[in-house]
Design a protein around this motif. Structure first.
Motif, PDB file in Angstrom:
ATOM      1  N   LEU A 334      20.261  -7.572 -27.224  1.00 46.77           N
ATOM      2  CA  LEU A 334      20.125  -9.173 -27.606  1.00 46.77           C
ATOM      3  C   LEU A 334      19.964  -9.829 -26.323  1.00 46.77           C
ATOM      4  CD1 LEU A 334      19.626 -11.530 -29.466  1.00 46.77           C
ATOM      5  CD2 LEU A 334      22.254 -11.270 -30.068  1.00 46.77           C
ATOM      6  N   ALA A 335      21.186  -9.502 -25.510  1.00 43.27           N
ATOM      7  CA  ALA A 335      21.342 -10.420 -24.280  1.00 43.27           C
ATOM      8  C   ALA A 335      20.189 -10.166 -23.329  1.00 43.27           C
ATOM      9  CB  ALA A 335      22.706  -9.746 -23.622  1.00 43.27           C
ATOM     10  N   TRP A 336      19.531  -9.062 -23.381  1.00 44.01           N
ATOM     11  CA  TRP A 336      18.342  -8.747 -22.446  1.00 44.01           C
ATOM     12  C   TRP A 336      17.225  -9.366 -22.804  1.00 44.01           C
ATOM     13  CZ3 TRP A 336      16.568  -8.127 -17.678  1.00 44.01           C
ATOM     14  CH2 TRP A 336      15.522  -7.597 -17.589  1.00 44.01           C
ATOM     15  N   GLY A 337      16.940  -9.385 -24.316  1.00 40.09           N
ATOM     16  CA  GLY A 337      15.974  -9.879 -24.892  1.00 40.09           C
ATOM     17  C   GLY A 337      16.028 -11.457 -24.711  1.00 40.09           C
ATOM     18  N   THR A 338      17.119 -12.062 -25.077  1.00 40.83           N
ATOM     19  CA  THR A 338      17.344 -13.306 -24.826  1.00 40.83           C
ATOM     20  C   THR A 338      16.940 -13.955 -23.471  1.00 40.83           C
ATOM     21  OG1 THR A 338      19.040 -13.448 -26.681  1.00 40.83           O
ATOM     22  CG2 THR A 338      18.771 -15.486 -25.421  1.00 40.83           C
ATOM     23  N   PHE A 339      17.518 -13.374 -22.350  1.00 41.52           N
ATOM     24  CA  PHE A 339      17.453 -13.292 -20.957  1.00 41.52           C
ATOM     25  C   PHE A 339      15.780 -13.272 -20.687  1.00 41.52           C
ATOM     26  CE2 PHE A 339      16.741 -11.813 -16.891  1.00 41.52           C
ATOM     27  CZ  PHE A 339      17.304 -12.767 -15.865  1.00 41.52           C
ATOM     28  N   ALA A 341      13.322 -13.865 -22.777  1.00 43.63           N
ATOM     29  CA  ALA A 341      12.886 -15.427 -23.301  1.00 43.63           C
ATOM     30  C   ALA A 341      13.005 -16.465 -22.648  1.00 43.63           C
ATOM     31  CB  ALA A 341      12.948 -15.487 -24.785  1.00 43.63           C
ATOM     32  N   GLN A 342      14.186 -16.497 -21.960  1.00 40.20           N
ATOM     33  CA  GLN A 342      14.367 -17.650 -21.242  1.00 40.20           C
ATOM     34  C   GLN A 342      13.619 -17.819 -20.076  1.00 40.20           C
ATOM     35  OE1 GLN A 342      18.760 -17.269 -20.679  1.00 40.20           O
ATOM     36  NE2 GLN A 342      19.217 -18.419 -22.661  1.00 40.20           N
ATOM     37  N   TYR A 388       8.847  -6.495 -16.920  1.00 37.78           N
ATOM     38  CA  TYR A 388       9.217  -6.546 -18.498  1.00 37.78           C
ATOM     39  C   TYR A 388       9.026  -7.892 -19.093  1.00 37.78           C
ATOM     40  CZ  TYR A 388      12.358  -2.691 -17.200  1.00 37.78           C
ATOM     41  OH  TYR A 388      12.838  -1.646 -16.916  1.00 37.78           O
ATOM     42  N   LEU A 389       8.288  -8.115 -20.278  1.00 36.08           N
ATOM     43  CA  LEU A 389       7.914  -9.281 -20.728  1.00 36.08           C
ATOM     44  C   LEU A 389       8.578  -9.643 -21.858  1.00 36.08           C
ATOM     45  CD1 LEU A 389       4.066  -9.030 -20.446  1.00 36.08           C
ATOM     46  CD2 LEU A 389       5.301 -10.693 -19.445  1.00 36.08           C
ATOM     47  N   THR A 390       8.735  -8.627 -22.731  1.00 35.08           N
ATOM     48  CA  THR A 390       9.718  -8.738 -23.865  1.00 35.08           C
ATOM     49  C   THR A 390      10.551  -7.205 -24.255  1.00 35.08           C
ATOM     50  OG1 THR A 390       8.179  -7.849 -25.705  1.00 35.08           O
ATOM     51  CG2 THR A 390       7.764 -10.309 -25.261  1.00 35.08           C
ATOM     52  N   LEU A 391      11.393  -7.502 -25.135  1.00 33.16           N
ATOM     53  CA  LEU A 391      11.886  -6.036 -25.413  1.00 33.16           C
ATOM     54  C   LEU A 391      10.823  -4.973 -25.626  1.00 33.16           C
ATOM     55  CD1 LEU A 391      14.866  -7.108 -27.792  1.00 33.16           C
ATOM     56  CD2 LEU A 391      15.163  -6.428 -25.344  1.00 33.16           C
ATOM     57  N   ALA A 392       9.752  -5.262 -26.195  1.00 32.76           N
ATOM     58  CA  ALA A 392       8.838  -4.172 -26.545  1.00 32.76           C
ATOM     59  C   ALA A 392       7.844  -3.849 -25.483  1.00 32.76           C
ATOM     60  CB  ALA A 392       8.014  -4.454 -27.727  1.00 32.76           C
ATOM     61  N   GLN A 425       2.399 -14.577 -16.868  1.00 35.56           N
ATOM     62  CA  GLN A 425       2.861 -14.432 -18.000  1.00 35.56           C
ATOM     63  C   GLN A 425       4.496 -14.672 -18.227  1.00 35.56           C
ATOM     64  OE1 GLN A 425       1.161 -10.920 -20.400  1.00 35.56           O
ATOM     65  NE2 GLN A 425      -0.010 -10.784 -18.668  1.00 35.56           N
ATOM     66  N   GLY A 426       4.930 -14.809 -16.954  1.00 29.32           N
ATOM     67  CA  GLY A 426       6.682 -14.746 -16.781  1.00 29.32           C
ATOM     68  C   GLY A 426       7.148 -13.610 -16.908  1.00 29.32           C
ATOM     69  N   ALA A 427       6.598 -12.462 -16.638  1.00 29.60           N
ATOM     70  CA  ALA A 427       7.320 -11.283 -16.461  1.00 29.60           C
ATOM     71  C   ALA A 427       8.514 -11.388 -15.513  1.00 29.60           C
ATOM     72  CB  ALA A 427       6.465 -10.380 -16.082  1.00 29.60           C
ATOM     73  N   VAL A 428       9.622 -10.490 -15.873  1.00 34.26           N
ATOM     74  CA  VAL A 428      10.715 -10.259 -14.841  1.00 34.26           C
ATOM     75  C   VAL A 428      10.299  -8.790 -14.445  1.00 34.26           C
ATOM     76  CG1 VAL A 428      13.201  -9.849 -14.892  1.00 34.26           C
ATOM     77  CG2 VAL A 428      12.370 -11.692 -16.330  1.00 34.26           C
TER      78      VAL A 428
END
Length: 463
Positions: A334-339, A341-342, A388-392, A425-428
């Motif tokens: 959850l912490a990674w997914g929230t990060f 998204a931010q 990484y874009l989202t958890l998926a 797309q805002g990828a990390v």
């Protein structure tokens, strides 16, 4: 089903009783907690061999009312009252033995109380005293079956005197145990048993409870049908028990859904039933609830569902002293997914791709440097890059190298179409090592987009 599981099939019932007979002045003082006056009068009357005063003094020490609780002293007073013919003293001596799991010692006291005319709660406690432990083998079961029937008979007599559902539940439970134990028998012993009669006896009492809209009876009827592999009938009965707020009915429904009894297994529905049972305080439901909840969340990509799942886990955890599993991996997810998204909301104003370079300068990865020592990375460690874009959404990139002698992962390349789209797309971006992937911060210096290591407290990718 093994015999050892019979106890978990059925509801365990307890009952407290209040005396209903008209109380003497001495007993009224006791009940009204006027202990100074009570003790003074009781001791005076006890000195005159008054059976009731001796009994009530025993009760005071038994319960610690107005005096320090002391079972030895209570027993002495009870014995004196018993010698004078007190049925209640006989009963309480039996009850004390029963509470200390000395059933053999309890039965004569309780039978004496019954013979002296104290039918309730003596009949109930005689049922408790005769209720057998679940057998540990499939042989020599006749004695246990007879004991369960005897216990059922005492509970049944109590119900006939006072139509209380708890008496009824215990009667049906013991007759059902007699049948379930008999179902485990083998060989000549099984041939000697009248299984249809035992079943009918259990059904008779269960039907009385179901007719009285009793959830326990519905649940125990479901247990009977489950034992006979009538899955549709068992489920229907358990649903009736669950509707009437019986925790173990939800547990059985969860078990049936998890194991796929009578229908295809449904882990989501199983979890819902286990949770209801666990939140109602049923210990056996907690472990499967934890396990199924964790399994459901470990690969969940929806952040809202992750938040809700963690809240559900914490609700279970609040009433549990020992939690058998950890949800740390889900919390990290959850912490990674929230990060992520931010980060997607903080995209840079990018220059055109044709004029842009991507520069990686991630330092601090040496054995004696912060990131290296924290994540067990060092000089010459191999890295690959991912986005990484989202958890998926994890995209492996064709960029790799090794940590140099200065503890740095370095690379400068011309911007590619793939990298540019990901940045839009805002990828990390992250450096992937065997045990960890370290996220990278993006900054802009004219036409150069710079990647550096984020602080060690930054959430890490989970895949």
């Amino acid at each position: 089903m093994k015999i050892l599981t019979i106890a978990t099939l059925l509801l365990l019932l307890t009952l407290s009783f209040a005396a209903t007979a008209e109380k003497s002045t001495l007993e009224q003082l006791f009940e009204q907690q006027q202990y100074d006056a009570f003790l003074q009068q009781a001791q005076q009357q006890a000195a005159e061999n008054n059976a009731e005063a001796l009994f009530l003094l025993g009760k005071a020490y038994h319960l610690g009312r107005g005096v320090t609780q002391d079972n030895a002293t209570a027993s002495q007073y009870y014995e004196q009252a018993r010698a004078l013919g007190s049925a209640r003293a006989s009963h309480n001596l039996g009850s004390m033995a029963l509470d200390n799991d000395r059933k053999t010692q309890a039965i004569p006291f309780l039978e004496e109380a019954l013979a002296r005319g104290l039918k309730l709660p003596t009949l109930y406690n005689l049922g408790r005293a005769h209720s057998p432990a679940d057998p540990s083998s499939r042989f020599y079961l006749t004695k246990a079956i007879a004991a369960a029937q005897r216990a059922g008979s005492y509970f049944g007599q109590a119900f006939e005197l006072q139509p209380d559902n708890l008496y009824l539940d215990n009667a049906s439970r013991e007759y059902l145990r007699a049948y379930l134990i008999a179902m485990q028998s083998v060989g000549s012993e099984r041939e000697s048993l009248d299984l249809p009669q035992l079943r009918q006896q259990a059904i008779k009492w269960l039907e009385l409870g179901m007719a009285a809209d009793d959830g326990t009876a519905w649940t125990n009827y479901g247990a009977l049908l489950l034992n006979e592999n009538d899955y549709s009938g068992a489920k229907a009965a358990f649903l009736q028990g669950a509707k009437r707020q019986v925790a173990i009915a939800n547990y059985h429904l969860g078990s049936m859904e998890e194991r796929g009894l009578g229908a295809e297994a449904n882990k989501v529905q199983a979890l819902a039933y286990y949770e209801k049972a666990a939140l109602a305080g049923m210990e056996q439901a907690k472990a499967p609830a934890y396990e199924l909840l964790k399994a459901q969340l470990e690969y969940e990509d929806d952040l809202t569902k992750l938040e809700q799942g963690i809240a559900r886990f914490n609700a279970l955890k609040q009433q549990d002293q020992y939690v058998p599993i950890s949800l740390d991996s889900v919390i990290n997810r959850l912490a990674w997914g929230t990060f992520l998204a931010q980060q997607r909301q903080q995209t840079l104003s990018l220059p055109t791709a044709a004029k842009t370079q991507l520069s990686l300068q991630a330092c601090g990865l040496g054995y004696n440097q912060l990131h290296g020592s924290t994540y067990n990375i060092g000089e010459n460690s191999h890295w690959r890059m991912a986005a990484y874009l989202t958890l998926a959404d994890k995209i492996a990139l064709p960029l790799e190298g090794r940590v140099d002698e200065h503890g740095c992962a370095s690379l400068t390349i011309a911007m590619t179409d793939q990298l540019y789209r990901l940045l839009q797309q805002g990828a990390v971006f992250g450096l992937r090592f065997p045990n960890y992937t370290l996220p990278l911060a993006l900054s802009q210096q004219e036409n150069i987009l710079q990647l550096t290591l984020m602080p060690v407290e930054t959430p890490l990718p989970v895949n």
